[in-house]
Design a protein around this motif. Structure first.
Motif, PDB file in Angstrom:
ATOM      1  N   SER A 128      85.317  15.369  41.841  1.00 32.07           N
ATOM      2  CA  SER A 128      84.573  14.147  41.530  1.00 32.07           C
ATOM      3  C   SER A 128      85.520  13.106  40.933  1.00 32.07           C
ATOM      4  O   SER A 128      86.575  13.442  40.380  1.00 32.07           O
ATOM      5  CB  SER A 128      83.426  14.445  40.559  1.00 32.07           C
ATOM      6  OG  SER A 128      82.409  15.181  41.203  1.00 32.07           O
TER       7      SER A 128
ATOM      8  N   ASN B  62      81.085   2.136  54.032  1.00 30.17           N
ATOM      9  CA  ASN B  62      80.282   3.253  53.559  1.00 30.17           C
ATOM     10  C   ASN B  62      78.911   3.159  54.226  1.00 30.17           C
ATOM     11  O   ASN B  62      78.027   2.433  53.762  1.00 30.17           O
ATOM     12  CB  ASN B  62      80.148   3.207  52.032  1.00 30.17           C
ATOM     13  CG  ASN B  62      79.543   4.479  51.454  1.00 30.17           C
ATOM     14  OD1 ASN B  62      78.516   4.945  51.908  1.00 30.17           O
ATOM     15  ND2 ASN B  62      80.189   5.035  50.434  1.00 30.17           N
TER      16      ASN B  62
ATOM     17  N   SER C 121      84.047   9.652  47.123  1.00 32.39           N
ATOM     18  CA  SER C 121      83.996  10.886  46.352  1.00 32.39           C
ATOM     19  C   SER C 121      82.581  11.080  45.804  1.00 32.39           C
ATOM     20  O   SER C 121      81.611  10.933  46.543  1.00 32.39           O
ATOM     21  CB  SER C 121      85.029  10.832  45.218  1.00 32.39           C
ATOM     22  OG  SER C 121      85.034  12.018  44.456  1.00 32.39           O
ATOM     23  N   SER C 122      82.464  11.358  44.513  1.00 30.21           N
ATOM     24  CA  SER C 122      81.154  11.582  43.902  1.00 30.21           C
ATOM     25  C   SER C 122      81.264  11.388  42.397  1.00 30.21           C
ATOM     26  O   SER C 122      82.355  11.283  41.835  1.00 30.21           O
ATOM     27  CB  SER C 122      80.645  12.992  44.208  1.00 30.21           C
ATOM     28  OG  SER C 122      81.507  13.966  43.628  1.00 30.21           O
TER      29      SER C 122
ATOM     30  N   GLU D 139      76.319  13.131  42.461  1.00 25.61           N
ATOM     31  CA  GLU D 139      75.724  11.947  43.073  1.00 25.61           C
ATOM     32  C   GLU D 139      76.765  11.180  43.873  1.00 25.61           C
ATOM     33  O   GLU D 139      77.882  10.959  43.393  1.00 25.61           O
ATOM     34  CB  GLU D 139      75.161  11.060  41.957  1.00 25.61           C
ATOM     35  CG  GLU D 139      74.259   9.950  42.405  1.00 25.61           C
ATOM     36  CD  GLU D 139      73.607   9.258  41.213  1.00 25.61           C
ATOM     37  OE1 GLU D 139      72.408   8.961  41.293  1.00 25.61           O
ATOM     38  OE2 GLU D 139      74.299   9.017  40.200  1.00 25.61           O
ATOM     39  N   THR D 140      76.407  10.791  45.089  1.00 24.46           N
ATOM     40  CA  THR D 140      77.288   9.964  45.910  1.00 24.46           C
ATOM     41  C   THR D 140      77.073   8.495  45.574  1.00 24.46           C
ATOM     42  O   THR D 140      76.130   8.128  44.852  1.00 24.46           O
ATOM     43  CB  THR D 140      76.996  10.175  47.402  1.00 24.46           C
ATOM     44  OG1 THR D 140      75.669   9.693  47.677  1.00 24.46           O
ATOM     45  CG2 THR D 140      77.117  11.637  47.794  1.00 24.46           C
TER      46      THR D 140
END
Length: 336
Positions: free
Chosen positions: A111, A241, A193-194, A138-139
């Motif tokens: 993350s 994205n 990432s996250s 969480e994205t």
């Protein structure tokens, strides 16, 4: 070994800064330093910090009084440990905050951003309420959806990231008075990432009458400008994205409409405090900004019972009641 830098931008933070710093220095996890970015404080802040004589504390002072954007921008230009976090001078950590963040990093090493659960506190430090729960992982798209649907408490402190990542993305964006700049920073960090979260309530965010959003309706101009800057950021961000782009297309316009309506209410309160009706140029400016950021919602600024009610009061001899109602609202918001 994981090491942290806690960065504290401050200008005249007394007395809250004392609680903030003490909450940092009493962390159960010992491997951290505290970097104070003082902005020409003329109260007891710097004198008290120096009296602590603590080797973990570094104090950087500005040679002149800086706007908040320039003051916080200094975080990119100082030497930091591997991980960093920014904290407001009126917020505070629980003793295990850094220790739990360390464990979170070890559980989710891939993350790019870390946080814990939090609570809102008032001027006296009493709890107002717990913040809305956040998923463990969480994205960017999931964060954006929660933010756009107002299912997320927002604040710019208490998030932990790698210092190299923070510097790589250019630090916190220089949006007007930093409105929505934290959102843009988090998205920039977790885009590929996250974000990971420990659900424990380990951080306090202070809401009090002296905070700009609670006591200064004149910030409507900065909100409108910040919304435009955030909109420009999002337009670029969602191009790379796809998941975030879908969220933006579904919820983005209503998010912009809601915040422009809030700015309009602020402007109505400001005009009422001056004993006058809101001027047409102010309304035109907010309308134009809404049309720019959310073309599909153009013309809907006053199609809200709340905005229409405040506008009706402002246009009547009862406009003196608007500031009274506003102060009642802010007192309720900051009451435990």
């Amino acid at each position: 070994m994981i090491r942290f830098s806690v960065l504290l931008p401050v200008r005249n933070g007394w007395p809250y800064v004392k609680e903030c710093v003490e909450s940092i220095l009493t962390q159960t996890y010992p491997h951290f330093d505290l970097i104070v970015l003082d902005n020409q404080s003329n109260d007891n802040t710097v004198e008290w910090l120096k009296s602590l004589d603590d080797k973990r504390i570094q104090i950087f002072t500005s040679s002149s009084s800086l706007p908040i954007v320039e003051s916080w921008a200094r975080a990119k230009d100082v030497s930091k440990q591997e991980f960093m976090t920014l904290i407001g001078h009126d917020d505070r950590f629980d003793p295990d905050f850094l220790g739990r963040i360390k464990a979170l990093i070890e559980r989710h090493p891939r993350s790019a951003l870390y946080q814990t659960g939090a609570r809102l506190i008032n001027s006296e430090g009493d709890k107002i309420r717990s913040c809305i729960a956040v998923p463990e992982v969480e994205t960017a798209a999931e964060y954006l959806e929660a933010r756009f649907t107002f299912n997320r408490d927002t604040f710019g402190t208490g998030f932990v990231m790698r210092s190299a990542d923070y510097d790589r993305v250019g630090g916190i964006p220089g949006f007007e008075k930093l409105f929505f700049a934290d959102d843009a920073l988090w998205l920039s960090l977790i885009g590929a990432s996250s974000k990971a979260c420990d659900p424990g309530e380990l951080f306090s965010v202070r809401v009090h009458p002296k905070s700009e959003s609670a006591s200064m309706p004149s910030v409507w101009t900065s909100i409108v400008t910040g919304l435009g800057q955030f909109s420009n950021f999002l337009t670029t961000f969602v191009q790379t994205n796809a998941a975030a782009r879908k969220v933006y297309l579904v919820h983005g316009a209503d998010f912009m409409l809601t915040y422009h309506r809030n700015a309009c209410i602020f402007a109505l309160v400001e005009a009422s405090e001056a004993g006058r009706r809101i001027d047409s140029t102010t309304v035109e400016r907010i309308e134009a900004a809404l049309a720019q950021t959310a073309p599909s919602r153009a013309g809907q600024l006053f199609k809200s019972p709340r905005v229409a009610a405040v506008a009706a009061l402002n246009a009547s001899p009862l406009r003196f009641a608007v500031p009274m109602l506003w102060h009642l609202y802010t007192r309720r918001k900051t009451r435990s």
